[in-house]
Design a protein around this motif. Sequence first.
Motif: not given
Length: 146
Positions: A12-15, A27-29, A46-48
């Motif tokens: 996802c975006e930003g990863t 993989a989330g955001l 996300g954020r991991d």
Amino acid sequence: REFGQVVDSLVCEGTIVSGAMLVGTIAGLDCYFHRFASIENSVFCGRDRVGRHCWVKNVLADTNVVISEGTTIGFDPDADKKRFPFVTDKGIVILPKGTLVPKEGPIEIAQDMVSMLEQDPSTSDIMVQAKGLFVRSTRHSNDAIR
């Protein structure tokens, strides 16, 4: 590995996949997978963060989870059951929101998640049996670990 590789995965975006290998992974955001990490058949919400030289397989990680450099998860089912409170019958390791996984020793679960998991009837027995597998963090699960 000089470049990140993503195979049969959703990112996802930003990863950022910085020299890591993702196979069959979601993989989330805003996740970050550091160099020389290998992640297989896993979900990161996300954020991991996954540190350098980690070997991770069959993990379901909620948000704000950090897996420290050099950690191995998912390759030895018996070791996983001895280290992690939440492991399914099929060997999937579940990491609650805001969890910090050091290379060795007990994991650190965010204080609000410990309270919630201890009060929930579906997880309260697991939390009692898991004493010693985790420590209660002073952080809140919404606080990102960098």
